[in-house]
Design an enzyme around this catalytic site. Structure first.
Site, mmCIF file in Angstrom:
data_model
loop_
_atom_site.group_PDB
_atom_site.id
_atom_site.type_symbol
_atom_site.label_atom_id
_atom_site.label_comp_id
_atom_site.label_asym_id
_atom_site.label_seq_id
_atom_site.Cartn_x
_atom_site.Cartn_y
_atom_site.Cartn_z
ATOM 1 N N GLY A 280 0.727 -1.233 -0.005
ATOM 2 C CA GLY A 280 -0.134 0.019 0.022
ATOM 3 C C GLY A 280 0.944 1.105 0.003
ATOM 4 O O GLY A 280 0.465 2.094 -0.573
ATOM 5 N N THR A 307 7.708 -5.352 4.538
ATOM 6 C CA THR A 307 6.572 -6.114 5.139
ATOM 7 C C THR A 307 6.936 -7.320 5.885
ATOM 8 O O THR A 307 7.467 -8.012 5.071
ATOM 9 C CB THR A 307 5.696 -6.336 3.870
ATOM 10 O OG1 THR A 307 4.868 -7.475 4.240
ATOM 11 C CG2 THR A 307 6.472 -6.752 2.739
ATOM 12 N N ILE A 308 6.654 -7.441 7.022
ATOM 13 C CA ILE A 308 6.982 -8.456 7.645
ATOM 14 C C ILE A 308 6.290 -9.898 7.196
ATOM 15 O O ILE A 308 6.950 -10.783 7.553
ATOM 16 C CB ILE A 308 6.470 -8.225 9.255
ATOM 17 C CG1 ILE A 308 7.548 -9.229 10.188
ATOM 18 C CG2 ILE A 308 5.024 -8.683 9.361
ATOM 19 C CD1 ILE A 308 7.164 -8.817 11.739
ATOM 20 N N ASP A 309 5.167 -9.724 6.514
ATOM 21 C CA ASP A 309 4.591 -11.101 5.818
ATOM 22 C C ASP A 309 5.145 -11.399 4.756
ATOM 23 O O ASP A 309 5.189 -12.465 4.229
ATOM 24 C CB ASP A 309 3.030 -10.631 5.460
ATOM 25 C CG ASP A 309 2.129 -10.184 6.531
ATOM 26 O OD1 ASP A 309 2.230 -10.261 7.759
ATOM 27 O OD2 ASP A 309 1.260 -9.792 6.221
ATOM 28 N N ARG A 354 -1.786 -11.846 6.590
ATOM 29 C CA ARG A 354 -2.823 -11.550 6.270
ATOM 30 C C ARG A 354 -3.342 -12.382 4.857
ATOM 31 O O ARG A 354 -4.495 -13.194 4.998
ATOM 32 C CB ARG A 354 -3.129 -10.293 5.756
ATOM 33 C CG ARG A 354 -2.829 -9.176 7.004
ATOM 34 C CD ARG A 354 -3.015 -7.502 6.615
ATOM 35 N NE ARG A 354 -4.466 -7.357 6.030
ATOM 36 C CZ ARG A 354 -5.707 -7.189 6.675
ATOM 37 N NH1 ARG A 354 -5.303 -7.122 8.054
ATOM 38 N NH2 ARG A 354 -6.553 -7.170 6.267
ATOM 39 N N GLU A 408 -2.591 -15.285 10.306
ATOM 40 C CA GLU A 408 -3.873 -14.474 10.832
ATOM 41 C C GLU A 408 -4.984 -14.556 9.834
ATOM 42 O O GLU A 408 -6.151 -14.485 10.144
ATOM 43 C CB GLU A 408 -3.410 -13.160 11.221
ATOM 44 C CG GLU A 408 -2.708 -12.374 10.106
ATOM 45 C CD GLU A 408 -2.498 -10.952 10.579
ATOM 46 O OE1 GLU A 408 -3.351 -10.359 11.177
ATOM 47 O OE2 GLU A 408 -1.515 -10.353 10.196
ATOM 48 N N TYR A 460 2.573 -8.469 18.327
ATOM 49 C CA TYR A 460 3.136 -7.082 18.711
ATOM 50 C C TYR A 460 4.188 -7.257 19.228
ATOM 51 O O TYR A 460 5.056 -6.352 19.352
ATOM 52 C CB TYR A 460 2.255 -6.493 19.608
ATOM 53 C CG TYR A 460 0.717 -5.871 18.863
ATOM 54 C CD1 TYR A 460 1.158 -4.991 17.891
ATOM 55 C CD2 TYR A 460 -0.101 -6.601 18.993
ATOM 56 C CE1 TYR A 460 -0.245 -4.552 17.312
ATOM 57 C CE2 TYR A 460 -1.602 -6.311 18.210
ATOM 58 C CZ TYR A 460 -1.588 -5.354 17.370
ATOM 59 O OH TYR A 460 -2.579 -4.872 16.592
ATOM 60 N N MET A 461 4.694 -8.403 20.066
ATOM 61 C CA MET A 461 6.054 -8.654 20.580
ATOM 62 C C MET A 461 7.095 -8.790 19.485
ATOM 63 O O MET A 461 8.153 -8.367 19.229
ATOM 64 C CB MET A 461 6.016 -10.045 21.468
ATOM 65 C CG MET A 461 5.246 -9.668 22.867
ATOM 66 S SD MET A 461 5.098 -11.168 23.729
ATOM 67 C CE MET A 461 7.024 -11.382 24.057
ATOM 68 N N ILE A 462 6.591 -9.414 18.385
ATOM 69 C CA ILE A 462 7.493 -9.686 17.220
ATOM 70 C C ILE A 462 7.776 -8.424 16.504
ATOM 71 O O ILE A 462 8.774 -8.287 15.783
ATOM 72 C CB ILE A 462 7.028 -10.902 16.261
ATOM 73 C CG1 ILE A 462 7.105 -12.245 16.977
ATOM 74 C CG2 ILE A 462 7.892 -10.945 14.903
ATOM 75 C CD1 ILE A 462 6.240 -13.343 16.287
#
Length: 537
Positions: A280, A307-309, A354, A408, A460-462
């Site tokens: 995005g 992007t962590i994904d 996602r 997720e 959120y820890m990651i």
């Protein structure tokens, strides 16, 4: 000019023959509908040839190929080269003046305050990259469309070389360092390595001789909201920033209109903009680049994919991914210990992803402690003789415990859908982890059997941790090459790693659709071999 949110939420339409649904680029998982479509898609994703005239795998990009033409390979190569040609300042300013590069590691200390004439040296430095250097995009020559993970253009899997631009410092630059005002902005969510990239961009800019470097606070909104002043940056400011997670500049989603951002860029005198973000954010960066060209503004807009994904097309990986996989091991190990120590224990770990299950897949493969891995790309049933719940019952009977890892975006079909979207235009997902926990408890209660279910969500820890060594190296090189690309006069590009080499891509090519796990790939097969799970269909 519309705001960035519609730009970020643009749609990519996949050909219906794949079994994929129409997919909002940044708003939910790509999904296969049925077992028949899954098998069919595994074949058609490798090769899309229609009766009469062939349409290659690049049909989504609008590439039609007549395979009966003896010169089709040459035409395909030319079309590919045109698509992957990276925009340059001389496209808009043909008379743009180039200067000898001020980036030379043979002498790091300049003799004069003016850098534009380059660093004097008795010997020519051979550390530059030629503009004609290329990197091979695909390196496997598949012999058959039935090969695992095969990506074929025609029914014979003909080999056609596909070359992309090599990244690195050029011998000629198109900006005088003393006239540059560079800005850095971080958008979207947090990701390990943001500070590493910021730091390296600043350091490399200073080596070129840039004195005016600023950070735009809290994403694109920092260009327009009053009270958010730009942050002066220097090596002294960023020297140790990589030792902590988060972003020195702050992050946010969405933003003002593209025209307002470009107005702000002009008012501030910014002529280099470095944008750190995902699909995005890159769509927004490309819109900014286009608007700058429309107004004939001499500015370079360069993206660094964050992007962590790991869901950006064409790249080996994006920064933050390796750290996420490593940090996920802590959560998986904790879930394993909880499950293994309890009587008939079941541990559930939900990880980021996602629309792409790369983190869940790689983390499961790395840990060796996962019994079931669920990702958005592979459909599954919960109930029934071949469902997840029945397999959990079998695991408790045979092993005494089980651990489930779910991305997720997995199993969203089971959850109540809403039209809610976040500021980036992403659909708000239901919590598959909580749903699995509830359904597992309900299932074993109905069977009147014990099941001690523990659920861990380390998201959120990651996201907030600092980059590990592998990501630290990747961030360093990406930051350096972003600056090299801007000084070379390129704009509307992003920098990435491709087949272990660093390259420049035109932004539209990497945001055309999200990268997803191929259910027929060797890596997914390896994950299935490790977990031993059935198909759940």
């Amino acid at each position: 000019m519309e705001s960035l949110s519609p730009v970020i939420g643009q749609k990519a339409i996949f050909p219906s023959t794949t079994g994929y649904t129409d997919h909002d680029l940044f708003s939910g998982p790509v999904r296969l509908r049925t077992v028949r479509n899954l098998n069919r898609a595994c074949r058609r994703l490798r090769i899309r040839v229609q009766a009469g005239n062939g349409v290659s795998k690049n049909a989504a990009a609008g590439v039609g190929i007549d395979f009966s033409d003896p010169d089709w390979k040459l035409k395909y190569s030319r079309e590919f080269e045109a698509r992957f040609n990276i925009p340059h300042m001389t496209d808009v300013f043909p008379d743009a003046v180039s200067y000898p590069s001020t980036f030379c590691l043979k002498m790091r200390t300049p003799i004069t305050e003016t850098f534009a004439e380059g660093y004097p040296s008795d010997e020519k430095w051979h550390g530059y990259v030629n503009n004609n250097d290329r990197v091979l995009l695909k390196v496997i020559n598949y012999s058959s469309p039935s090969s695992a993970g095969a990506e074929c253009i025609d029914s014979n899997c003909s080999w056609v070389e596909q070359w992309v631009h090599r990244a690195g410092p050029r011998e000629k630059i198109f900006f005088k360092p003393e006239e540059v005002k560079a800005a850095i902005v971080t958008c979207g969510g947090l990701c390990p390595g943001l500070n590493d990239v910021i730091r390296q961009i600043v350091i490399t800019l200073e080596i070129y001789g840039v004195k005016k470097i600023v950070g735009i606070p809290f994403g694109y909104r920092g260009f327009s909201e009053k009270g958010l002043a730009e942050m002066p940056l220097s090596r002294k400011v960023v020297q140790n920033v990589h030792l902590s997670g988060g972003s020195l500049l702050g992050v946010s989603r969405g933003g003002p209109k593209v025209s307002d951002i470009v107005d702000s860029i002009q008012e501030r005198g910014i002529n280099m903009l470095f944008v750190l973000g995902g699909n995005g954010t890159h769509a927004g960066a490309n819109a900014i680049h286009d608007e700058c060209r429309k107004r004939r503004i001499k500015a370079a807009v360069v993206g660094v994919p964050k992007t962590i994904d790991n869901d950006i097309m064409l790249m080996d990986k994006t920064f933050g991914f390796d750290t996420a996989v490593e940090e996920a091991q802590r959560a998986i190990n904790s879930a394993y210990i909880e499950a293994h120590s309890a009587y008939r224990g079941i541990g559930i770990v939900k990880l980021m992803g996602r629309s792409s299950g790369f983190i869940a897949m790689q983390a499961s493969l790395a840990s060796g402690q996962i019994d079931i891995c669920l990702i958005p790309e592979v459909p599954f049933n919960l109930h029934g003789p071949h469902g997840v719940l029945r397999h959990l019952k079998y695991l408790l009977e045979t092993k005494g415990s089980a651990v489930v890892c779910a991305a997720e975006g997995a199993g969203q079909d089971f959850l109540e859908k809403t039209n809610a979207k976040d500021a980036s235009g992403n659909a708000v997902l239901g919590d598959i982890g909580v749903y699995l926990q509830q359904e597992i408890k309900k299932y074993f209660k109905e069977l009147e059997q014990t099941a001690d279910v523990k659920y861990i969500d380390p998201t959120y820890m990651i996201r907030a941790c600092r980059a590990n060594a592998s990501d630290g190296i990747l961030c360093t090189v990406l930051g350096q090459n972003a600056v090299h690309g801007a000084f070379a006069g390129y704009s509307g590009i992003t920098v990435g790693i491709c087949n272990t080499h660093y390259v420049y891509f035109p932004i539209p090519e990497v945001i055309s659709k999200p990268r997803v796990v191929d259910p027929n790939s060797r890596m997914w097969h390896r994950c299935l071999t490790s977990t031993g799970q059935p198909d759940f269909l």
